[in-house]
Design a protein around this motif. Sequence first.
Motif, PDB file in Angstrom:
ATOM      1  N   PRO A 272      -1.952 -15.523   3.193  1.00 40.28           N
ATOM      2  CA  PRO A 272      -0.558 -15.094   2.993  1.00 40.28           C
ATOM      3  C   PRO A 272       0.443 -16.165   3.433  1.00 40.28           C
ATOM      4  O   PRO A 272       0.290 -16.783   4.481  1.00 40.28           O
TER       5      PRO A 272
ATOM      6  N   THR B 158       5.077 -13.100   1.144  1.00 34.18           N
ATOM      7  CA  THR B 158       3.949 -12.237   0.816  1.00 34.18           C
ATOM      8  C   THR B 158       3.679 -11.255   1.951  1.00 34.18           C
ATOM      9  O   THR B 158       3.579 -11.648   3.109  1.00 34.18           O
ATOM     10  N   THR B 159       3.559  -9.977   1.630  1.00 30.61           N
ATOM     11  CA  THR B 159       3.274  -8.958   2.640  1.00 30.61           C
ATOM     12  C   THR B 159       1.774  -8.745   2.755  1.00 30.61           C
ATOM     13  O   THR B 159       1.007  -9.136   1.873  1.00 30.61           O
ATOM     14  N   LEU B 160       1.390  -8.088   3.847  1.00 26.69           N
ATOM     15  CA  LEU B 160      -0.030  -7.822   4.067  1.00 26.69           C
ATOM     16  C   LEU B 160      -0.594  -6.929   2.973  1.00 26.69           C
ATOM     17  O   LEU B 160      -1.714  -7.136   2.497  1.00 26.69           O
TER      18      LEU B 160
ATOM     19  N   GLU C 205       0.347  -6.734  -0.099  1.00 23.82           N
ATOM     20  CA  GLU C 205       0.210  -7.496  -1.337  1.00 23.82           C
ATOM     21  C   GLU C 205      -1.039  -8.374  -1.335  1.00 23.82           C
ATOM     22  O   GLU C 205      -1.573  -8.680  -2.396  1.00 23.82           O
ATOM     23  N   THR C 206      -1.482  -8.767  -0.158  1.00 24.72           N
ATOM     24  CA  THR C 206      -2.665  -9.620  -0.087  1.00 24.72           C
ATOM     25  C   THR C 206      -3.961  -8.817  -0.046  1.00 24.72           C
ATOM     26  O   THR C 206      -5.030  -9.359  -0.332  1.00 24.72           O
TER      27      THR C 206
END
Length: 487
Positions: free
Chosen positions: A179, A183-185, A187-188
Motif C-alpha cells: 500500500p 490506498t486504504t487497507l 482496497e489492498t
Amino acid sequence: MSVTTTRPVSPASSMTGSGYRTLWRWHFYAGLFVMPFLVILAITGTLYCFQPQIEPLLYQDRLIVEPQAAPRLSEDVLLNRARKAMPEGALSTTATINQDPARSAEFVFRLPSGEKQSVYLNPYTGELLGTLSVEHRFMQVDRMLHRKLLLGKPGELLMELAACWTLVMIGTGIALWWPRETTTLRETLWPHFALKGRALWKSVHAVLGIWLALGALAFVLTGLPWSGSWGKQFKALATSANLGAPPGSWGGLPMQSTLPGNHAEATPATTAHHESTMESMPGMTMDDLPLPTMPWAVGNVPVPRSRGDDAQGRFPLERVVALMASLGVARTSGYEIVLPASATGVYTVSYFPPDPKQERTLYIDQYSGSVLKDIRYGDYGAVSKAVSYGTSLHMGRYFGLANQMLCALISLGLAAMAVTGCVMWWKRRPARSLGAPGRERTAPPMRAWKAGLVFLGVLFPLMGTSMLAVWIADRTLFGRAAQRLGS
C-alpha cells in the motif's frame, strides 16, 4: 460550495524512477515462465492430496473387500498365492501391510520386462482380485507429472526451476502490491468489483496474490527438499552437518535398537538392546529401494547386510509383521516392507504416517529376525525434523481432511492467479510484441533487491544461471522492443 474529487494516484505513476517498473518487469518475466507450470502443479497437487479418497473409487474392485469375521490369512500364505499369479521370472519386491478390515492385501513384483506390478488379494480367502501397473496407475502418473512433467530428469529440473522462480514472483508481487499514498487497507485486501476490464483483473490478481502469498511460499519451501537436483544436494549438506539423517546411519558408527518391554528371556528377534556394527551393502541406499514414499531424512541412509546364511532359513514375513506390532509400528495406517533381494539382503520396513513424530525406518535380519537399525524421528537432525513436518503439511496429510482442503484451496487459488495474470498480459500485450513492461528512465539503486537476487542465485545455482540468461536476453533481445506501458 464546490467538491473536489481526488483520484488515488496509481503506483505506476507515483513511483516512476523509484524501482516500480523494475520490479514489475521481473514480476512479468517470472510470471510468464511460471504460469503454465503453476497450473500443472496446482491441478496435480490437488489430486494427489486426495489420493486416499480417489484411489479406492478408481480401483474399488481391487482395493476394497468385504470385512469378514474369519481370520486373515498370514502374509506368507498371501505372498505365495500372489507369486503363483505372476509370470515366471517375476520377483517379489515389496509387501504393503494394512490391517484395515476393508482393504485388500497388496504385493509388488518386478516383471522380467522390468515393469513393476501390484497384485491384490482378498486377505480372508486368498482370492486374486487383480493387478495394477505401478508406473501407470492414475496417482503415480499424477505424481510424476507433478514432479517431472513425465519427462524424466529434464522435466524434474524444469519443475525445480519453476519453483525457484515462484519465489521471485512472490517477492516482486508483494512489493508491487504494498500500500502507498491514498490506498486504504480495505482496497489492498479486497478486490474493487466496481472496476471494469483490465483494471478489475488487476485488482483481483493483486488481492488474491497477497492472500495466497504465505501458502505459496510454504508450498515452495516444503517442496524443494524433494527436488532431484537442489534437493539431493541440500540433503547431502544437511547430512554432512549432522542436521539431516541421524549420526551413524550412513556409516561405521553403531546404532542401538531398543525394543519396548522388559523381556526375561531374550531371543534373536526380541533382544532388548542390539548394536549393529555391520557394514552397508555397497552403493545401496534407501533411495535405491522400491518404496513409493519414505521419510526424507533416511534417503541417503545405506542399507545394512543380513549376517546369517541360507542354511538358517528365512525369517517368515508374518513374524516380521508381528515384530513390528510389538515395536509399536501401527498397522491400521499401513506401512511397506521391502523384501530381501539377495542372500545378504534385509527386510526394510518404512513407516511413513501423517504424524512425522511417528516415522520409523527399521532393518530386520532376514535369517534371525534381529533388529539391525531402528531410525526414529527423535534420531533426526533439526533440518530433517523440519522437512518431515513440511512434507506432511505439503501433502495434506498432517491434520486430515482440513489439511487436504487447505492445500486444495491454496493450489487452486494459485491456478487462478496464473489465469488472471495471463488475461492481464493478453489485454495489455501489443501486437507482435512480448509486451514486457518498460524500463525506468534512470535506473534506481535497489540494493536490497539486487542483493536478494544474488542470494537466490547462490542458494539455487540452477536459478542463478537462468536469472543471468534472462538478464542477458532482457538487455539484448527485448531491450529495444520494450515499451513503456501504463499499469
